[in-house]
Design a protein around this motif. Structure first.
Motif, PDB file in Angstrom:
ATOM      1  N   ALA A  28       0.832  -1.208   0.000  1.00  5.76           N
ATOM      2  CA  ALA A  28       0.000   0.000   0.000  1.00  5.76           C
ATOM      3  C   ALA A  28       0.861   1.251   0.000  1.00  5.76           C
ATOM      4  O   ALA A  28       0.574   2.219  -0.724  1.00  5.76           O
ATOM      5  CB  ALA A  28      -0.924  -0.012   1.215  1.00  5.76           C
ATOM      6  N   ALA A  29       1.938   1.258   0.777  1.00  6.47           N
ATOM      7  CA  ALA A  29       2.816   2.424   0.842  1.00  6.47           C
ATOM      8  C   ALA A  29       3.553   2.640  -0.472  1.00  6.47           C
ATOM      9  O   ALA A  29       3.662   3.780  -0.963  1.00  6.47           O
ATOM     10  CB  ALA A  29       3.811   2.262   1.989  1.00  6.47           C
ATOM     11  N   GLU A  30       4.057   1.566  -1.059  1.00  6.40           N
ATOM     12  CA  GLU A  30       4.814   1.682  -2.309  1.00  6.40           C
ATOM     13  C   GLU A  30       3.956   2.189  -3.465  1.00  6.40           C
ATOM     14  O   GLU A  30       4.464   2.821  -4.387  1.00  6.40           O
ATOM     15  CB  GLU A  30       5.414   0.323  -2.674  1.00  6.40           C
ATOM     16  N   ASN A  31       2.663   1.938  -3.393  1.00  4.42           N
ATOM     17  CA  ASN A  31       1.771   2.343  -4.472  1.00  4.42           C
ATOM     18  C   ASN A  31       0.958   3.588  -4.145  1.00  4.42           C
ATOM     19  O   ASN A  31       0.091   3.987  -4.925  1.00  4.42           O
ATOM     20  CB  ASN A  31       0.827   1.193  -4.833  1.00  4.42           C
ATOM     21  N   GLY A  32       1.240   4.211  -2.981  1.00  3.43           N
ATOM     22  CA  GLY A  32       0.602   5.473  -2.645  1.00  3.43           C
ATOM     23  C   GLY A  32      -0.900   5.396  -2.452  1.00  3.43           C
ATOM     24  O   GLY A  32      -1.619   6.330  -2.801  1.00  3.43           O
ATOM     25  N   PHE A  33      -1.389   4.287  -1.873  1.00  2.00           N
ATOM     26  CA  PHE A  33      -2.825   4.177  -1.653  1.00  2.00           C
ATOM     27  C   PHE A  33      -3.270   5.160  -0.578  1.00  2.00           C
ATOM     28  O   PHE A  33      -2.539   5.409   0.388  1.00  2.00           O
ATOM     29  CB  PHE A  33      -3.188   2.753  -1.207  1.00  2.00           C
ATOM     30  N   PRO A  34      -4.475   5.709  -0.700  1.00  2.00           N
ATOM     31  CA  PRO A  34      -4.985   6.604   0.341  1.00  2.00           C
ATOM     32  C   PRO A  34      -5.208   5.864   1.647  1.00  2.00           C
ATOM     33  O   PRO A  34      -5.302   4.624   1.678  1.00  2.00           O
ATOM     34  CB  PRO A  34      -6.307   7.119  -0.249  1.00  2.00           C
ATOM     35  N   GLU A  35      -5.308   6.596   2.728  1.00  2.00           N
ATOM     36  CA  GLU A  35      -5.470   5.989   4.048  1.00  2.00           C
ATOM     37  C   GLU A  35      -6.791   5.232   4.191  1.00  2.00           C
ATOM     38  O   GLU A  35      -6.939   4.412   5.094  1.00  2.00           O
ATOM     39  CB  GLU A  35      -5.375   7.075   5.129  1.00  2.00           C
ATOM     40  N   THR A  36      -7.739   5.513   3.325  1.00  2.00           N
ATOM     41  CA  THR A  36      -9.030   4.815   3.391  1.00  2.00           C
ATOM     42  C   THR A  36      -8.927   3.350   2.967  1.00  2.00           C
ATOM     43  O   THR A  36      -9.831   2.563   3.257  1.00  2.00           O
ATOM     44  CB  THR A  36     -10.053   5.522   2.484  1.00  2.00           C
ATOM     45  N   VAL A  37      -7.849   3.001   2.271  1.00  2.00           N
ATOM     46  CA  VAL A  37      -7.658   1.614   1.838  1.00  2.00           C
ATOM     47  C   VAL A  37      -7.118   0.799   3.010  1.00  2.00           C
ATOM     48  O   VAL A  37      -6.047   1.077   3.542  1.00  2.00           O
ATOM     49  CB  VAL A  37      -6.686   1.537   0.644  1.00  2.00           C
ATOM     50  N   LYS A  38      -7.845  -0.221   3.422  1.00  2.00           N
ATOM     51  CA  LYS A  38      -7.447  -1.054   4.544  1.00  2.00           C
ATOM     52  C   LYS A  38      -6.422  -2.100   4.091  1.00  2.00           C
ATOM     53  O   LYS A  38      -6.412  -2.522   2.935  1.00  2.00           O
ATOM     54  CB  LYS A  38      -8.658  -1.751   5.143  1.00  2.00           C
TER      55      LYS A  38
END
Length: 295
Positions: A28-38
């Motif tokens: 998730a961090a490497e792909n820049g997902f928003p914080e809403t993504v669990k």
């Protein structure tokens, strides 16, 4: 898939699951997902999320036991989709138009598909696709799947009568297929061959031979350029994996919002693909003896 979900206009990324919490968070961090993504440390945890499970079902691990897979699928009231991304590319429809034209293509005689890539030593030792407890079909279950599917597509999903593995299959020390080939024969004499391997240079070829014409594609599974393909015509400005997510989301939405019945097309052709792969593996195990395909 995460990128495709983000690009599809009617889908939203909700959660990411991996085999450990650390892997999920790192992805998730490497792909820049928003914080809403669990993020979850197991796939079961993803399915237990009330915002996710209502649109998914627990799928059995890929297995050569096709009968067990079919029984589980019949008991399920929800549907999943296999990642045949190229089947959602607009060029496929144009190709089918050409193959269906008796004046240009004539009658189908044979199909020959190859999907290979040279895996490095780490992949051959540690990837889930070479582990019998994670993906027992190896190269056949991974890239061989696409070879079988493109053959069945060209044959209008008519199952062959027999499947025969070709000599020379390579298995690792755990018995997982790293490289293999097979021939498929129909009662009317139509023939197909497939080759899949983790041990050869990247190739994604399919050749379809008719009595009057020949179709050849050298990147049938993943176009070398997302925005164009061998057959060029007006289309949506989305890559094929996003078109796949878009169609899947449309099907799910119609079931949820309009009480529509699940589309039986995808599970039907997925099952037929699995039947042919099961026959290839059985032929490999039986010294390349022909195996009858039973629907």
């Amino acid at each position: 898939m995460a990128r495709a979900i983000s690009l599809a206009p009617n889908a939203n990324l909700s959660a990411v699951g991996s085999r450990t919490p650390e892997k999920a968070k790192r992805f998730a961090a490497e792909n820049g997902f928003p914080e809403t993504v669990k993020t979850y440390g197991s796939y079961e945890a993803v399915l237990d999320d009330p915002n996710v499970a209502q649109c998914t079902c627990r799928s059995p691990r890929p297995s050569t036991h096709g009968g067990r897979w079919r029984r589980r699928r019949r008991r399920s009231t929800l549907w999943t989709g296999a990642c045949g991304m190229w089947m959602h590319h607009p060029r496929l429809h144009k190709m089918k138009e050409l193959l269906s034209n008796p004046h240009l293509f004539g009658q189908l005689k044979s199909v020959h598909s190859i999907f290979t890539f040279l895996a490095d030593s780490d992949y051959l030792e540690n990837n889930i696709r070479v582990k019998p407890d994670l993906d027992g079909l190896g190269a056949l279950g991974d890239i061989g799947w696409y070879c079988v599917r493109i053959i069945l597509w060209a044959a209008d999903y008519e199952l062959p009568k027999t499947v025969t593995a070709l000599p020379g299959a390579v298995l690792n020390k755990a018995g997982v297929i790293l490289s293999c080939g097979a021939s498929l024969l129909w009662e009317d004499g139509r023939l197909a061959t497939l080759e899949c391997s983790f041990l050869a240079n990247l190739t994604m070829d399919v050749t379809v031979l008719g009595t009057k014409g020949t179709l050849h594609v050298n990147d049938f599974n993943i176009p070398f350029d997302e925005t164009s393909a061998s057959f060029k015509f007006a289309t949506e400005d989305l890559p094929q994996e996003a078109l796949m997510i878009k169609e899947f989301a449309t099907l799910v939405g119609s079931i949820r919002d309009s009480s529509s019945k699940p589309d039986k097309k995808w599970p039907t052709i997925t099952r037929k693909t699995q039947l042919v792969m099961d026959a290839v593996k059985l032929s490999v195990e039986n010294g390349c003896a022909p195996v009858n395909v039973v629907n």
